[in-house]
Motif scaffolding. Structure first.
Motif, short mmCIF file in Angstrom:
data_model
loop_
_atom_site.label_atom_id
_atom_site.label_comp_id
_atom_site.label_asym_id
_atom_site.label_seq_id
_atom_site.Cartn_x
_atom_site.Cartn_y
_atom_site.Cartn_z
N THR A 24 -31.57 -18.44 -7.22
CA THR A 24 -30.50 -19.22 -7.83
C THR A 24 -29.45 -19.63 -6.81
N THR A 25 -29.49 -19.06 -5.61
CA THR A 25 -28.55 -19.44 -4.55
C THR A 25 -28.98 -20.71 -3.82
N GLN A 26 -30.19 -21.17 -4.09
CA GLN A 26 -30.76 -22.28 -3.32
C GLN A 26 -30.29 -23.63 -3.84
N MET A 27 -29.83 -24.49 -2.93
CA MET A 27 -29.26 -25.79 -3.28
C MET A 27 -30.09 -26.94 -2.73
N GLY A 28 -29.91 -28.10 -3.33
CA GLY A 28 -30.49 -29.31 -2.80
C GLY A 28 -29.81 -29.71 -1.51
N THR A 29 -30.49 -30.53 -0.72
CA THR A 29 -30.00 -30.90 0.61
C THR A 29 -28.62 -31.55 0.57
N LEU A 30 -28.41 -32.50 -0.34
CA LEU A 30 -27.14 -33.23 -0.35
C LEU A 30 -25.97 -32.38 -0.83
N ALA A 31 -26.27 -31.26 -1.51
CA ALA A 31 -25.20 -30.32 -1.88
C ALA A 31 -24.97 -29.30 -0.78
N LEU A 32 -26.06 -28.84 -0.17
CA LEU A 32 -25.96 -27.79 0.85
C LEU A 32 -25.38 -28.30 2.16
N LEU A 33 -25.84 -29.48 2.59
CA LEU A 33 -25.47 -30.00 3.91
C LEU A 33 -23.96 -30.08 4.14
N PRO A 34 -23.18 -30.74 3.29
CA PRO A 34 -21.74 -30.82 3.58
C PRO A 34 -21.04 -29.47 3.53
N GLN A 35 -21.53 -28.56 2.71
CA GLN A 35 -20.91 -27.23 2.65
C GLN A 35 -21.15 -26.46 3.95
N ILE A 36 -22.36 -26.54 4.47
CA ILE A 36 -22.63 -25.87 5.74
C ILE A 36 -21.88 -26.55 6.87
N ARG A 37 -21.83 -27.88 6.81
CA ARG A 37 -21.11 -28.61 7.88
C ARG A 37 -19.65 -28.19 7.93
N GLN A 38 -19.05 -27.95 6.78
CA GLN A 38 -17.65 -27.54 6.73
C GLN A 38 -17.46 -26.09 7.17
N ALA A 39 -18.51 -25.28 7.02
CA ALA A 39 -18.38 -23.83 7.25
C ALA A 39 -18.62 -23.40 8.68
N VAL A 40 -19.32 -24.23 9.47
CA VAL A 40 -19.65 -23.82 10.84
C VAL A 40 -19.21 -24.87 11.85
N ASP A 41 -19.11 -24.45 13.09
CA ASP A 41 -18.70 -25.35 14.17
C ASP A 41 -19.89 -25.86 14.99
N VAL A 42 -21.05 -25.24 14.83
CA VAL A 42 -22.23 -25.70 15.56
C VAL A 42 -22.83 -26.92 14.86
N PRO A 43 -23.64 -27.71 15.56
CA PRO A 43 -24.28 -28.87 14.92
C PRO A 43 -25.18 -28.44 13.77
N VAL A 44 -25.31 -29.33 12.79
CA VAL A 44 -26.14 -29.07 11.62
C VAL A 44 -27.24 -30.12 11.53
N ILE A 45 -28.45 -29.66 11.24
CA ILE A 45 -29.63 -30.51 11.08
C ILE A 45 -30.02 -30.46 9.60
N ALA A 46 -30.24 -31.60 9.00
CA ALA A 46 -30.58 -31.66 7.57
C ALA A 46 -32.09 -31.65 7.38
N ALA A 47 -32.55 -30.86 6.40
CA ALA A 47 -33.98 -30.79 6.10
C ALA A 47 -34.18 -30.71 4.60
N GLY A 48 -35.21 -31.40 4.12
CA GLY A 48 -35.53 -31.32 2.69
C GLY A 48 -35.40 -32.66 1.99
N GLY A 49 -36.52 -33.27 1.63
CA GLY A 49 -36.51 -34.52 0.87
C GLY A 49 -36.29 -35.78 1.68
N ILE A 50 -36.21 -35.66 2.99
CA ILE A 50 -35.94 -36.83 3.85
C ILE A 50 -37.26 -37.42 4.32
N VAL A 51 -37.55 -38.65 3.91
CA VAL A 51 -38.83 -39.26 4.25
C VAL A 51 -38.72 -40.68 4.78
N ASP A 52 -37.51 -41.25 4.77
CA ASP A 52 -37.35 -42.62 5.24
C ASP A 52 -35.96 -42.81 5.83
#
Length: 347
Positions: free
Chosen positions: A190-218
């Motif tokens: 239940t802690t698992q989120m979709g990419t578009l929800a997870l990505l900005p939250q992680i981006r805000q939480a860390v200072d290292v670069p973030v790579i997005a994965a999940g559902g990206i095909v084009d």
């Protein structure tokens, strides 16, 4: 310096490492196209890994991502294994197989000193991990030759954990992603989120670069991820039908059929949650089962069923790993997939 510059690639496109479905051919093709190819090593012996790396180095001068699992091998649990065998017994009878003859063996190995010893002469530019990070001494050894270290986070807490322990960039793996979930601080799905929800939250939480994965095909998916703060994307499913992939004919047919619209997380094939196309095994036993042995011990008893079914042309017992968006899984060269991902997005 952008992450692409640091990784030594022209395009911020990373090919997801897909153990069992690809080898050096796909990694080479993506590297030649300007992205970052990846070699999954969780199912390779140190000797086999070295052979693949020799092939990579001979074929391209581009950087490579060498990927490993970081799980802790579980202690044997005879009672749980007996329950697992009992659950699978009806299918063994159906195929005329002997459940008592199931060989022991995990099928997945964590990053260890033997793997590090074999990897070190190649000085891989990028080393990535799934299920956390290796022991501090192993991580220090990898960093000592100048490798950039990536690892997967499925929650904000995991991203912070990885940054605090030395990851140079974090892969934010959304729930849409195919294959094994990278979760390692919790087993609570239940802690698992979709990419578009997870990505900005992680981006805000860390200072290292973030790579997005999940559902990206084009290219549209790439643009959305970059707009939300990702410095690069990691793509897996879209490469599975490429000629450079080692995905089986059964897997390819499923990916390009209507069946690919129905995926689920399952622990039946390995013992850890992983996303794949729903199969007979998943429907009849339920995709998540408490009787499945701890990762990666479930694999051994599934293998004979898989082989028997595949011999009849069926994927009923095969791990047909796929993300939730297989719409761009096509029989085209990997270089064309990379070009499509970057078209109109990367100047």
């Amino acid at each position: 310096m952008t992450l692409a510059d640091r990784l030594g690639i022209d395009l911020p496109i990373l090919q997801a490492p897909m153990a069992g479905a690809q080898g050096s051919e796909l990694a080479i093709a993506v590297s030649r196209a300007g992205g970052l190819g990846a070699l999954p090593c969780a199912m390779l012996s140190p000797e086999a890994m070295a052979e693949e790396l020799e092939t990579l180095r001979a074929a391209t001068s581009g950087p490579m991502n060498v990927n490993f699992f970081c799980h802790t091998p579980p202690a044997p649990d005879p009672e749980r294994l007996a329950r697992w065998h009992a659950a699978l017994a009806p299918w063994y009878v159906e195929f005329g197989l002997d459940i008592e003859a199931v060989p022991a063996g995990a099928g997945r190995r964590p990053f260890d000193h033997a793997a590090c010893e074999a990897l070190e002469p190649f000085r891989s530019e990028v080393v990535s991990f799934h299920f956390g990070l290796p022991a501090p001494d192993l991580l220090a050894r990898v960093k000592a030759w100048g490798a950039t270290v990536l690892s997967t986070a499925t929650t904000v807490e995991e991203a912070r954990w990885l940054e605090a322990r030395g990851a140079d960039a974090v892969i934010a793996q959304g729930l849409e992603a195919g294959g094994h979930r990278g979760l390692f601080l919790t087993e609570d799905l239940t802690t698992q989120m979709g990419t578009l929800a997870l990505l900005p939250q992680i981006r805000q939480a860390v200072d290292v670069p973030v790579i997005a994965a999940g559902g990206i095909v084009d290219a549209r998916g790439v643009a959305a991820a970059l707009a939300l703060g990702a410095e690069a994307v990691q793509v897996g499913t879209a490469f599975l039908c490429c000629p450079e992939s080692r995905a089986s004919a059964i897997h390819r047919r499923a990916l390009m059929s209507e069946a690919a619209r129905h995926t689920a997380l399952t622990n039946l094939y390995s013992g850890r949650p992983a996303r794949g196309i729903v199969t007979r095994l998943m429907r009849e036993l339920g995709p998540i089962s408490e009787v499945a042995p701890a990762f990666p011990l479930a694999t051994a008893a599934i293998a004979p069923l898989r082989a028997a079914a595949e011999a009849q042309g069926s994927g009923d017992f095969s791990p047909l790993w796929a993300g939730q968006n297989a719409s761009r899984c096509r029989e085209v060269p990997a270089a064309e997939v990379v070009a499509d991902l970057s078209r109109g997005v990367i100047d």
